[in-house]
Design a protein around this motif. Structure first.
Motif, PDB file in Angstrom:
ATOM      1  N   ILE A   1      -2.394   0.905  -7.057  1.00  0.00           N
ATOM      2  CA  ILE A   1      -3.675   1.224  -6.304  1.00  0.00           C
ATOM      3  C   ILE A   1      -4.664   1.825  -7.603  1.00  0.00           C
ATOM      4  O   ILE A   1      -5.667   1.691  -7.110  1.00  0.00           O
ATOM      5  N   SER A   2      -4.070   2.128  -8.577  1.00  0.00           N
ATOM      6  CA  SER A   2      -5.086   2.941  -9.408  1.00  0.00           C
ATOM      7  C   SER A   2      -6.224   2.015  -9.650  1.00  0.00           C
ATOM      8  O   SER A   2      -6.238   0.776  -9.487  1.00  0.00           O
ATOM      9  N   GLY A   3      -7.365   2.697 -10.041  1.00  0.00           N
ATOM     10  CA  GLY A   3      -8.731   2.174 -10.193  1.00  0.00           C
ATOM     11  C   GLY A   3      -9.695   2.544  -9.013  1.00  0.00           C
ATOM     12  O   GLY A   3     -10.710   2.153  -9.000  1.00  0.00           O
ATOM     13  N   LEU A   4      -9.124   2.977  -7.985  1.00  0.00           N
ATOM     14  CA  LEU A   4      -9.763   3.561  -6.885  1.00  0.00           C
ATOM     15  C   LEU A   4     -10.236   4.924  -6.933  1.00  0.00           C
ATOM     16  O   LEU A   4      -9.282   5.742  -7.326  1.00  0.00           O
ATOM     17  N   THR A   5     -11.281   5.469  -6.465  1.00  0.00           N
ATOM     18  CA  THR A   5     -11.712   6.585  -6.241  1.00  0.00           C
ATOM     19  C   THR A   5     -10.954   7.264  -4.928  1.00  0.00           C
ATOM     20  O   THR A   5     -10.502   6.282  -4.104  1.00  0.00           O
ATOM     21  N   LYS A   6     -10.972   8.634  -4.844  1.00  0.00           N
ATOM     22  CA  LYS A   6     -10.412   9.156  -3.717  1.00  0.00           C
ATOM     23  C   LYS A   6     -10.817   8.593  -2.575  1.00  0.00           C
ATOM     24  O   LYS A   6     -10.098   8.096  -1.494  1.00  0.00           O
ATOM     25  N   GLU A   7     -12.311   8.356  -2.503  1.00  0.00           N
ATOM     26  CA  GLU A   7     -12.907   7.829  -0.970  1.00  0.00           C
ATOM     27  C   GLU A   7     -12.471   6.443  -0.927  1.00  0.00           C
ATOM     28  O   GLU A   7     -12.202   6.024   0.101  1.00  0.00           O
TER      29      GLU A   7
ATOM     30  N   LYS B   1     -11.067 -13.046  -6.622  1.00  0.00           N
ATOM     31  CA  LYS B   1      -9.939 -12.408  -7.157  1.00  0.00           C
ATOM     32  C   LYS B   1      -9.901 -10.838  -6.825  1.00  0.00           C
ATOM     33  O   LYS B   1      -8.850 -10.490  -6.341  1.00  0.00           O
ATOM     34  N   ALA B   2     -10.869 -10.203  -6.776  1.00  0.00           N
ATOM     35  CA  ALA B   2     -10.987  -8.773  -6.495  1.00  0.00           C
ATOM     36  C   ALA B   2     -10.570  -8.707  -5.125  1.00  0.00           C
ATOM     37  O   ALA B   2      -9.745  -7.574  -4.731  1.00  0.00           O
TER      38      ALA B   2
ATOM     39  N   LEU C   1     -16.918  -6.684 -13.584  1.00  0.00           N
ATOM     40  CA  LEU C   1     -16.260  -6.212 -12.339  1.00  0.00           C
ATOM     41  C   LEU C   1     -17.098  -6.329 -11.296  1.00  0.00           C
ATOM     42  O   LEU C   1     -18.178  -6.240 -11.221  1.00  0.00           O
ATOM     43  N   VAL C   2     -16.245  -6.472 -10.067  1.00  0.00           N
ATOM     44  CA  VAL C   2     -16.826  -6.632  -8.848  1.00  0.00           C
ATOM     45  C   VAL C   2     -16.811  -5.289  -8.259  1.00  0.00           C
ATOM     46  O   VAL C   2     -15.685  -4.640  -8.159  1.00  0.00           O
ATOM     47  N   GLU C   3     -17.966  -4.881  -7.429  1.00  0.00           N
ATOM     48  CA  GLU C   3     -17.887  -3.607  -6.835  1.00  0.00           C
ATOM     49  C   GLU C   3     -16.575  -3.649  -5.889  1.00  0.00           C
ATOM     50  O   GLU C   3     -16.623  -4.400  -4.776  1.00  0.00           O
ATOM     51  N   ILE C   4     -16.170  -2.571  -5.865  1.00  0.00           N
ATOM     52  CA  ILE C   4     -14.939  -2.471  -4.845  1.00  0.00           C
ATOM     53  C   ILE C   4     -15.700  -1.966  -3.388  1.00  0.00           C
ATOM     54  O   ILE C   4     -14.958  -2.636  -2.540  1.00  0.00           O
TER      55      ILE C   4
END
Ligand SMILES: Nc1ncnc2c1ncn2[C@@H]1O[C@H](COP(=O)(O)OP(=O)(O)OP(=O)(O)O)[C@@H](O)[C@H]1O
Ligand SMILES: [Mg+2]
Ligand SMILES: [Zn+2]
Length: 374
Positions: free
Chosen positions: A314-320, A290-291, A250-253
């Motif tokens: 949106i899921s998969g993201l932290t709150k920050e 893709k990301a 996975l690519v770092e968000i």
């Protein structure tokens, strides 16, 4: 049992264990408990969403020796149930149309079908990937479906329903399976990791679910990889999303988000340098793109309909990470965001054929920064 892959080990053995596909489960269980079984079912839909599983459950339920009228679940204890679970029932015949194109099998089926089941009430035929049956085999099947004997039940399963002959489709009761949502897949993974007694944080399960393309089987295979890998971490430690990002490729968000900043601040040189540095570090550009596209899409949707952090989109993201995305979405003009998204979609396509993989991306960056802001 220990080294069975998860998706085999945990194939649901009751209707209650099936996740999603509610309308299908409802209709099938009603049919079973009321004894109003069709002779031909067509299960169409994406891979790993429960077609084979439900076909076998149906076979088990109709032949279960302990099931009473008005009930739908198989007992999983009687000889008929156990034979099916162990894959040695004479009255459940599974034909894989993909491997033989099915000619011999369907001929055999046509000849054999007149004989009543050996022990059970019904003989159940599951024909997998049935869109791949040869023309002869499909015609033979059609003949059989025209006048199926009362002891026969056919379940045709396919991932490509549009390739089926209409005359076959019209003889079947049709069920369209759907991809599972991220929360549904997480629910399933939670059940399995609990049974496997592994500690894994929710964010990690979410990452896996997000990368399964709506297929429960794929999510279970990914979980398998993660568990194998985490064997090296020691049993007691909890598996965290951080630990498995690399494993899942996975690519770092954060990288994507930083790159998006360059785009919104019109910093072309920085954006191009950034890409080149990443490439040197061995980042998979295709995955990055893709990301990025997914990220920009989230920003656009956020801008237009203002979804909440819990939304599956949106899921998969932290709150920050989510707050950062929200800020970026509001900084962008909608029109610019839309155009950038289009540019990178095009670049993604061109990358496949480009001898310099980053070139289409670089061109997209330059184009993106030319977009006028009104
Ligand atoms: N709806 C579901 N609920 C619970 N588990 C599921 C579901 N769908 C799939 N699974 C899991 O995935 C595994 C594979 O599912 P199944 O064989 O039924 O998929 P399929 O739809 O037949 O896929 P394919 O088209 O690739 O044959 C199952 O053993 C089970 O562990
Ligand atoms: Mg299948
Ligand atoms: Zn039984």
């Amino acid at each position: 049992m220990a080294n069975l892959v998860l998706y085999r080990k945990y194939r649901p053995q009751t209707f209650a264990e099936i996740i999603g596909q509610e309308h299908i489960v409802q209709t099938l269980t009603n049919a079973i408990s009321s004894g109003m079984i069709s002779h031909a079912y067509l299960f169409g839909g994406p891979r790993g969403t429960g077609k084979t599983t439900l076909a076998r459950l149906l076979a088990k339920a109709v032949n279960c020796q302990n099931r009473k009228d008005g009930e739908c679940e198989p007992c999983n204890k009687c000889p008929s149930c156990t034979e099916i679970m162990e894959g040695r029932s004479m009255d459940l015949i599974e034909i894989d149309a993909a491997s033989h194109r099915g000619i011999d099998e369907v001929r055999e089926l046509r000849d054999g079908i007149r004989f009543a089941p050996t022990k059970s009430k019904y003989k159940v035929f599951i024909i997998d990937e049935c869109h791949q049956l040869s023309k002869d085999a499909a015609n033979a099947l059609l003949k059989t479906l025209e006048e199926p004997p009362s002891h026969a039940i056919f379940v045709l399963a396919t991932t490509e329903i549009h390739k089926m002959i209409p005359t076959i489709i019209s003889r079947c009761q049709r069920f369209d399976f759907r991809k599972l949502t991220v929360p549904e897949i997480i629910r399933r993974l939670e059940i399995i990791s609990e049974k496997e007694k592994v500690k894994i944080e929710k964010a990690a399960l979410e990452l896996i679910a997000l990368n399964s393309g709506g297929s429960i089987r794929d999510s279970e295979s990914l979980l398998d990889q993660v568990l194998t890998f985490s064997g090296t971490l020691g049993q007691k430690t909890e598996i965290r999303a951080e630990d498995i990002k690399d494993l899942l490729g996975l690519v770092e968000i954060n990288l994507v988000s930083q790159f998006t900043d360059f785009l919104s601040e019109n910093k072309a040189p920085e954006a191009i340098n950034f890409l080149n540095e990443l490439t040197e570090k061995g980042l998979d550009l295709q995955e990055f793109t893709k990301a990025l596209i997914n990220y920009l899409r989230q920003a656009l949707i956020l801008k237009i309909i203002g979804i909440k952090a819990e939304d599956p989109i949106i899921s998969g993201l932290t709150k920050e990470e989510f707050q950062k995305l929200q800020k970026q979405a509001s900084d962008f003009k909608e029109e610019k965001l839309r155009q950038i998204l289009n540019l990178f979609l095009e670049a993604e396509n061109k990358m496949r054929y480009s001898s310099i993989p980053q070139l289409p991306l670089e061109l997209a960056i330059i184009e993106a920064l030319k977009i006028e802001e009104e």
